[in-house]
Design a protein around this motif. Structure first.
Motif, mmCIF file in Angstrom:
data_model
loop_
_atom_site.group_PDB
_atom_site.id
_atom_site.type_symbol
_atom_site.label_atom_id
_atom_site.label_comp_id
_atom_site.label_asym_id
_atom_site.label_seq_id
_atom_site.Cartn_x
_atom_site.Cartn_y
_atom_site.Cartn_z
ATOM 1 N N SER A 129 -11.278 -26.114 -74.798
ATOM 2 C CA SER A 129 -9.908 -26.449 -74.392
ATOM 3 C C SER A 129 -9.860 -27.452 -73.246
ATOM 4 O O SER A 129 -8.779 -27.752 -72.731
ATOM 5 C CB SER A 129 -9.149 -25.174 -73.982
ATOM 6 O OG SER A 129 -9.068 -24.287 -75.070
ATOM 7 N N LYS A 156 -10.332 -34.815 -84.348
ATOM 8 C CA LYS A 156 -10.809 -33.463 -84.004
ATOM 9 C C LYS A 156 -9.954 -32.857 -82.890
ATOM 10 O O LYS A 156 -9.616 -31.675 -82.909
ATOM 11 C CB LYS A 156 -12.270 -33.522 -83.535
ATOM 12 C CG LYS A 156 -13.287 -33.669 -84.643
ATOM 13 C CD LYS A 156 -14.695 -33.693 -84.033
ATOM 14 C CE LYS A 156 -15.763 -33.923 -85.085
ATOM 15 N NZ LYS A 156 -17.114 -34.022 -84.460
ATOM 16 N N ASP A 159 -6.486 -31.917 -84.274
ATOM 17 C CA ASP A 159 -6.584 -30.704 -85.091
ATOM 18 C C ASP A 159 -6.780 -29.459 -84.225
ATOM 19 O O ASP A 159 -6.181 -28.409 -84.476
ATOM 20 C CB ASP A 159 -7.743 -30.822 -86.090
ATOM 21 C CG ASP A 159 -7.478 -31.848 -87.179
ATOM 22 O OD1 ASP A 159 -6.308 -32.255 -87.340
ATOM 23 O OD2 ASP A 159 -8.437 -32.242 -87.874
ATOM 24 N N TYR A 160 -7.621 -29.587 -83.183
ATOM 25 C CA TYR A 160 -7.871 -28.420 -82.322
ATOM 26 C C TYR A 160 -6.639 -28.075 -81.500
ATOM 27 O O TYR A 160 -6.390 -26.907 -81.197
ATOM 28 C CB TYR A 160 -9.067 -28.670 -81.401
ATOM 29 C CG TYR A 160 -9.520 -27.409 -80.719
ATOM 30 C CD1 TYR A 160 -10.218 -26.427 -81.418
ATOM 31 C CD2 TYR A 160 -9.216 -27.167 -79.375
ATOM 32 C CE1 TYR A 160 -10.604 -25.250 -80.804
ATOM 33 C CE2 TYR A 160 -9.599 -25.993 -78.755
ATOM 34 C CZ TYR A 160 -10.297 -25.036 -79.476
ATOM 35 O OH TYR A 160 -10.665 -23.857 -78.865
ATOM 36 N N SER A 161 -5.849 -29.092 -81.168
ATOM 37 C CA SER A 161 -4.633 -28.849 -80.401
ATOM 38 C C SER A 161 -3.700 -27.899 -81.135
ATOM 39 O O SER A 161 -3.048 -27.040 -80.526
ATOM 40 C CB SER A 161 -3.917 -30.182 -80.128
ATOM 41 O OG SER A 161 -2.952 -30.043 -79.121
ATOM 42 N N ALA A 162 -3.643 -28.038 -82.456
ATOM 43 C CA ALA A 162 -2.799 -27.153 -83.264
ATOM 44 C C ALA A 162 -3.318 -25.720 -83.227
ATOM 45 O O ALA A 162 -2.539 -24.761 -83.205
ATOM 46 C CB ALA A 162 -2.746 -27.660 -84.701
ATOM 47 N N LYS A 163 -4.643 -25.568 -83.183
ATOM 48 C CA LYS A 163 -5.245 -24.222 -83.177
ATOM 49 C C LYS A 163 -4.944 -23.468 -81.888
ATOM 50 O O LYS A 163 -4.823 -22.242 -81.894
ATOM 51 C CB LYS A 163 -6.759 -24.332 -83.356
ATOM 52 C CG LYS A 163 -7.193 -24.779 -84.748
ATOM 53 C CD LYS A 163 -8.719 -24.808 -84.837
ATOM 54 C CE LYS A 163 -9.168 -25.272 -86.220
ATOM 55 N NZ LYS A 163 -10.644 -25.335 -86.316
ATOM 56 N N ILE A 164 -4.849 -24.205 -80.774
ATOM 57 C CA ILE A 164 -4.638 -23.541 -79.481
ATOM 58 C C ILE A 164 -3.202 -23.690 -78.994
ATOM 59 O O ILE A 164 -2.894 -23.402 -77.838
ATOM 60 C CB ILE A 164 -5.613 -24.079 -78.412
ATOM 61 C CG1 ILE A 164 -5.411 -25.587 -78.183
ATOM 62 C CG2 ILE A 164 -7.056 -23.759 -78.782
ATOM 63 C CD1 ILE A 164 -6.162 -26.127 -76.976
ATOM 64 N N ASP A 165 -2.327 -24.148 -79.894
ATOM 65 C CA ASP A 165 -0.912 -24.316 -79.550
ATOM 66 C C ASP A 165 -0.754 -25.223 -78.320
ATOM 67 O O ASP A 165 0.040 -24.937 -77.422
ATOM 68 C CB ASP A 165 -0.250 -22.950 -79.311
ATOM 69 C CG ASP A 165 1.269 -23.044 -79.297
ATOM 70 O OD1 ASP A 165 1.818 -23.968 -79.932
ATOM 71 O OD2 ASP A 165 1.907 -22.191 -78.637
ATOM 72 N N GLN A 216 0.544 -32.267 -88.106
ATOM 73 C CA GLN A 216 0.920 -31.240 -87.126
ATOM 74 C C GLN A 216 2.362 -31.414 -86.637
ATOM 75 O O GLN A 216 3.018 -30.448 -86.277
ATOM 76 C CB GLN A 216 -0.032 -31.288 -85.914
ATOM 77 C CG GLN A 216 -1.509 -31.318 -86.249
ATOM 78 C CD GLN A 216 -1.984 -30.123 -87.038
ATOM 79 O OE1 GLN A 216 -1.328 -29.085 -87.074
ATOM 80 N NE2 GLN A 216 -3.132 -30.260 -87.706
#
Length: 305
Positions: A129, A156, A159-165, A216
């Motif tokens: 994060s 990347k 995409d990871y930003s969506a996973k951690i809101d 997203q």
């Protein structure tokens, strides 16, 4: 009572470790600003032994190796680069054009750069994060003009930003203020960096980034506009208009979108529709865009006669 004492001691240890880590980071910053690479490496090795789970350690190692990888050469050639360029003139004073140039040329040593990237990869793996780590890596790929990896790292991150809101942190794990806005505005700067290369082979890179954002955030006007630019440069005007008209529905006063719609219609030979949208630019645009719209309207009207 024992629980209270234990908690109190743990709190002291935590505070001590945090202060110790901050001291290392501060000292590294001082050595880095002085350009003391020997002192930096000695400190990093000491830091690693004392606290190898400190995220700032990975950032410091990354900065150390990236900086060490940077090399400059004095070059004699015909394609001057950089800010300082010296012209070599012919002995014959009647020859006005330079016969060559002397200039600085920067390159990056692959071995040192690779070590830096290894450390930042370890940092991202342990602290996924940390947005500063990810953007630092993107920045370096931009420096060496590796736009394939540059683009891959941006996607990347999106995409990871969506996973951690969008719950990103920065240096010393400080929460990023308005993280989604900050992420998207920075990504937009990276897209502009690709666009400014004027390399048509990178249009698909721009497209891939825009599509990653829109996956997203389907209503992100800037990415819809970026997508339309790619399609226009590829002369796929209907696809460009599809993205732009969607953007107009989201923000009908965005004069950049309106101007791009006008341009797309102009390229399609639809003069009346182009004029209609340039008139909207006259209503909502800034002074520069209004002046351009006026010129385009006059030109389109002449084309119709």
């Amino acid at each position: 009572m024992k629980k209270l004492t234990t908690t109190f001691i743990m709190g002291l240890l935590l505070s001590f470790n945090q202060a110790y880590a901050q001291d290392f980071n501060k000292k590294f910053g001082e050595l880095f600003s002085k350009g003391d690479t020997i002192g930096q490496l000695q400190l990093l090795q000491k830091w690693e032994k004392a606290k190898n789970d400190d995220p700032e350690l990975y950032v410091a190692y990354f900065n150390y190796y990236v900086n060490k990888s940077k090399k400059e050469l004095i070059t004699l050639g015909n394609t001057p680069k950089g800010e300082i360029v010296f012209q070599i003139m012919d002995k014959d004073s009647t020859v006005k054009e330079p016969v060559g140039y002397i200039y600085d040329e920067t390159y990056y040593d692959k071995e040192f750069l690779g070590k830096g990237l290894t450390f930042i990869d370890k940092g991202i793996e342990r602290y996924p994060s940390r947005l500063d780590m990810r953007f630092g890596k993107v920045y370096v790929f931009g420096l060496i003009k590796d736009y394939a990896k540059f683009t891959d790292e941006i996607i990347k991150t999106i995409d990871y930003s969506a996973k951690i809101d969008n719950k990103w942190v920065w240096t010393e794990n400080t929460p990023v203020e308005d993280p989604e806005k900050f992420l998207l505005s920075t990504v937009q700067k990276y897209v502009l960096q690709i666009y400014n290369t004027e390399d048509d082979t990178l249009l698909d890179n721009m497209k891939a980034i825009a599509e990653a954002v829109l996956k997203q955030n389907p209503n992100h006007v800037e990415s819809l506009s970026n997508l339309s630019i790619v399609y226009m440069l590829k002369k796929e005007y209907d696809k460009a208009l599809e993205a732009l008209l969607k953007a107009e529905k989201i923000d009908g006063k965005d004069y950049i979108v309106l101007s791009n719609i006008a341009q797309a219609y102009k390229l399609k030979g639809k003069c009346q529709k182009a004029i209609k949208y340039y008139e909207k630019v006259l209503k909502y645009g800034d002074d520069q865009s209004k002046e351009y719209a006026k010129q385009q309207i006059e030109l389109l009207k002449k084309m119709e006669k």
